[in-house]
Design a protein around this motif. Sequence first.
Motif, PDB file in Angstrom:
ATOM      1  N   LEU A  41       0.808  -1.208   0.000  1.00 34.12           N
ATOM      2  CA  LEU A  41       0.000   0.000   0.000  1.00 34.12           C
ATOM      3  C   LEU A  41       0.845   1.264   0.000  1.00 34.12           C
ATOM      4  N   ASP A  42       2.089   1.176   0.452  1.00 34.04           N
ATOM      5  CA  ASP A  42       2.952   2.358   0.502  1.00 34.04           C
ATOM      6  C   ASP A  42       4.004   2.383  -0.610  1.00 34.04           C
ATOM      7  N   ALA A  43       3.961   1.412  -1.514  1.00 34.59           N
ATOM      8  CA  ALA A  43       4.893   1.399  -2.643  1.00 34.59           C
ATOM      9  C   ALA A  43       4.386   2.311  -3.752  1.00 34.59           C
ATOM     10  N   PRO A  44       5.261   3.064  -4.404  1.00 33.06           N
ATOM     11  CA  PRO A  44       4.808   3.936  -5.492  1.00 33.06           C
ATOM     12  C   PRO A  44       4.137   3.143  -6.611  1.00 33.06           C
ATOM     13  N   VAL A  45       3.075   3.692  -7.134  1.00 34.46           N
ATOM     14  CA  VAL A  45       2.396   3.108  -8.286  1.00 34.46           C
ATOM     15  C   VAL A  45       3.251   3.360  -9.526  1.00 34.46           C
ATOM     16  N   MET A  46       3.578   2.292 -10.236  1.00 31.23           N
ATOM     17  CA  MET A  46       4.435   2.427 -11.413  1.00 31.23           C
ATOM     18  C   MET A  46       3.683   3.055 -12.584  1.00 31.23           C
ATOM     19  N   CYS A  47       2.423   2.655 -12.780  1.00 34.25           N
ATOM     20  CA  CYS A  47       1.685   3.155 -13.931  1.00 34.25           C
ATOM     21  C   CYS A  47       0.190   2.986 -13.696  1.00 34.25           C
ATOM     22  N   ILE A  48      -0.581   3.762 -14.432  1.00 34.17           N
ATOM     23  CA  ILE A  48      -2.038   3.651 -14.421  1.00 34.17           C
ATOM     24  C   ILE A  48      -2.459   3.306 -15.838  1.00 34.17           C
ATOM     25  N   ARG A  49      -3.071   2.178 -15.998  1.00 32.84           N
ATOM     26  CA  ARG A  49      -3.408   1.678 -17.327  1.00 32.84           C
ATOM     27  C   ARG A  49      -4.511   2.500 -17.978  1.00 32.84           C
ATOM     28  N   ALA A  50      -4.472   2.495 -19.294  1.00 35.53           N
ATOM     29  CA  ALA A  50      -5.479   3.207 -20.070  1.00 35.53           C
ATOM     30  C   ALA A  50      -5.894   2.341 -21.247  1.00 35.53           C
ATOM     31  N   ASP A  51      -7.138   2.501 -21.692  1.00 38.37           N
ATOM     32  CA  ASP A  51      -7.614   1.732 -22.835  1.00 38.37           C
ATOM     33  C   ASP A  51      -6.961   2.188 -24.129  1.00 38.37           C
ATOM     34  N   HIS A  52      -6.586   3.466 -24.195  1.00 37.65           N
ATOM     35  CA  HIS A  52      -6.002   4.013 -25.412  1.00 37.65           C
ATOM     36  C   HIS A  52      -4.840   4.932 -25.045  1.00 37.65           C
ATOM     37  N   GLY A  53      -3.818   4.901 -25.895  1.00 37.14           N
ATOM     38  CA  GLY A  53      -2.693   5.795 -25.691  1.00 37.14           C
ATOM     39  C   GLY A  53      -1.746   5.312 -24.611  1.00 37.14           C
ATOM     40  N   PRO A  54      -0.680   6.081 -24.353  1.00 33.57           N
ATOM     41  CA  PRO A  54       0.302   5.671 -23.325  1.00 33.57           C
ATOM     42  C   PRO A  54      -0.304   5.684 -21.931  1.00 33.57           C
ATOM     43  N   TRP A  55       0.259   4.838 -21.091  1.00 31.21           N
ATOM     44  CA  TRP A  55      -0.207   4.766 -19.706  1.00 31.21           C
ATOM     45  C   TRP A  55       0.456   5.876 -18.895  1.00 31.21           C
TER      46      TRP A  55
ATOM     47  N   ALA B  48      -8.825  -4.284  -9.667  1.00 28.63           N
ATOM     48  CA  ALA B  48      -7.935  -4.663 -10.760  1.00 28.63           C
ATOM     49  C   ALA B  48      -6.659  -3.831 -10.750  1.00 28.63           C
ATOM     50  N   ASP B  49      -6.782  -2.537 -10.413  1.00 28.72           N
ATOM     51  CA  ASP B  49      -5.592  -1.696 -10.311  1.00 28.72           C
ATOM     52  C   ASP B  49      -4.640  -2.218  -9.243  1.00 28.72           C
ATOM     53  N   LEU B  50      -5.188  -2.633  -8.109  1.00 30.19           N
ATOM     54  CA  LEU B  50      -4.337  -3.146  -7.043  1.00 30.19           C
ATOM     55  C   LEU B  50      -3.674  -4.453  -7.455  1.00 30.19           C
ATOM     56  N   SER B  51      -4.433  -5.334  -8.091  1.00 23.19           N
ATOM     57  CA  SER B  51      -3.845  -6.590  -8.557  1.00 23.19           C
ATOM     58  C   SER B  51      -2.718  -6.322  -9.542  1.00 23.19           C
ATOM     59  N   TYR B  52      -2.906  -5.347 -10.408  1.00 24.69           N
ATOM     60  CA  TYR B  52      -1.856  -5.019 -11.363  1.00 24.69           C
ATOM     61  C   TYR B  52      -0.645  -4.418 -10.655  1.00 24.69           C
ATOM     62  N   HIS B  53      -0.895  -3.571  -9.683  1.00 21.06           N
ATOM     63  CA  HIS B  53       0.205  -2.991  -8.893  1.00 21.06           C
ATOM     64  C   HIS B  53       1.058  -4.100  -8.275  1.00 21.06           C
ATOM     65  N   LEU B  54       0.440  -5.159  -7.795  1.00 24.34           N
ATOM     66  CA  LEU B  54       1.199  -6.271  -7.223  1.00 24.34           C
ATOM     67  C   LEU B  54       2.157  -6.878  -8.241  1.00 24.34           C
ATOM     68  N   SER B  55       1.763  -6.893  -9.502  1.00 19.93           N
ATOM     69  CA  SER B  55       2.613  -7.489 -10.534  1.00 19.93           C
ATOM     70  C   SER B  55       3.806  -6.613 -10.883  1.00 19.93           C
ATOM     71  N   THR B  56       3.841  -5.386 -10.387  1.00 18.70           N
ATOM     72  CA  THR B  56       4.953  -4.472 -10.679  1.00 18.70           C
ATOM     73  C   THR B  56       5.924  -4.333  -9.516  1.00 18.70           C
ATOM     74  N   LEU B  57       5.755  -5.134  -8.475  1.00 17.85           N
ATOM     75  CA  LEU B  57       6.670  -5.128  -7.329  1.00 17.85           C
ATOM     76  C   LEU B  57       7.601  -6.327  -7.449  1.00 17.85           C
ATOM     77  N   PHE B  58       8.907  -6.097  -7.239  1.00 14.30           N
ATOM     78  CA  PHE B  58       9.898  -7.137  -7.491  1.00 14.30           C
ATOM     79  C   PHE B  58      10.857  -7.316  -6.321  1.00 14.30           C
ATOM     80  N   PRO B  59      10.368  -7.605  -5.119  1.00 17.86           N
ATOM     81  CA  PRO B  59      11.291  -7.869  -4.014  1.00 17.86           C
ATOM     82  C   PRO B  59      11.970  -9.220  -4.217  1.00 17.86           C
ATOM     83  N   PRO B  60      13.012  -9.524  -3.460  1.00 20.21           N
ATOM     84  CA  PRO B  60      13.688 -10.815  -3.631  1.00 20.21           C
ATOM     85  C   PRO B  60      12.782 -12.012  -3.404  1.00 20.21           C
TER      86      PRO B  60
END
Length: 426
Positions: free
Chosen positions: A242-256, A279-291
């Motif tokens: 919950l305190d990790a920076p959000v890498m991106c916010i997805r969009a249907d069209h154009g760059p995120w 869905a945004d939270l689930s996607y955020h989990l996929s962008t975290l890469f701890p050991p």
Amino acid sequence: MIEGDPTESDPAATEADLEALVRGICFKTGPPRTTGVEVEWLVHEPHRPHLPLTPDRFEAVYAAVRALPLYSALTVEPGGQLELSSPPAGSLMECVSAVSADLALVRTTLGAFGLALTGLGTDPWRPPARLLRQPRYDAMEAYLDRTGPAGRGMMCSSASVQVCLDAGYEEPGPLGHARRWRLAYLLGPVLVAAFANSPLLRGRLSGWRSSRQWLWASIEPGRSAAPRLDGEPRAAWARRVLDAPVMCIRADHGPWLVPYGLTPRSWVRCGAPRPLTRADLSYHLSTLFPPVRPRGHLELRMIDAQSGDDGWIVPLAVTAALFDDEAATETAYRVVKPLAERAGPAPAPRNALWLAAARHALADPELQDAAAVCFAAALEALPRLGATRTVLDLVAAYTERYVVRGRCPADDLIDRLTVMGKDLPS
């Protein structure tokens, strides 16, 4: 990876909702029954490994590979690395057999294109070059570039063996999820050191036996830092998410959108630039890469890719034995727990112990001593997990060649360059 459905619009209305969702997704407790592995490979021409893959060749090769009847899920990483992710297997040998069969098919197909799989933690020859042009990787590159070049190296020039194990029992004990979570982080530096296999970047020695681990330690810490380990795992991981920076916010069209300083906690409080959804939270989990990443199971991400057709089997077998055999688990925990005093206050992978493992590997006497005990315990445990004589021989040979001598595969490459000169022959 955990990917949310971008069309899902169910909002996570409160921070409590977010925390409950993280807890439900990331730790699924129960008896340790299944084993999995994700093997990443660099792809090169065997006799001209310094040559880049052209986009047209890349597309043709991976179209052929995707058409194969594989047990494993096939994905392609941004720099063209190939990854096979096994299905959850009911035993170590079931996992080994399925992935070995898949790799045989992939190697044959690549051979028809004049290419081969290369098992090294970092590409020794080529600079990072992204072949995949997708919104996710456009956004990831833009985000990671803010803190330096390591992100591109991680995305495009690294490969690993990721071992996936059940989270463990709800109850305390050697096979309980809290102990296994802590053991994964305590054992991590030993695995980094024992399997370090990436001393080169762009044809030259980097000064690290695991340059791959150094790259991970150098990217933006919101992506790669571990949570605190002195509390209940679910709560600690939920806070980290919950305190990790959000890498991106997805969009249907154009760059995120690649925001600055937005976290899921602040996002759900302010409701902008739009309400955060599950869905945004689930996607955020996929962008975290701890050991160690909890994905229902535990995904151990710190091991360099290994050379040879079957080199990947050794870290899989050793790690599975140290987690799923109770006697081996107790031995490993006892020997690695004192190493935690060397780590210092910084979270993995940036603390002193993890960095020593990446730089010195088993030339570090304490890491070598711990590795020797752990590999001996794994060898004793593997027959109880049903390991075949072939697997036992692979682990025994690796132990003799490297662990008992305080060496790792990176040392073989370093020795070659000491004789041939500091530049890697093409």
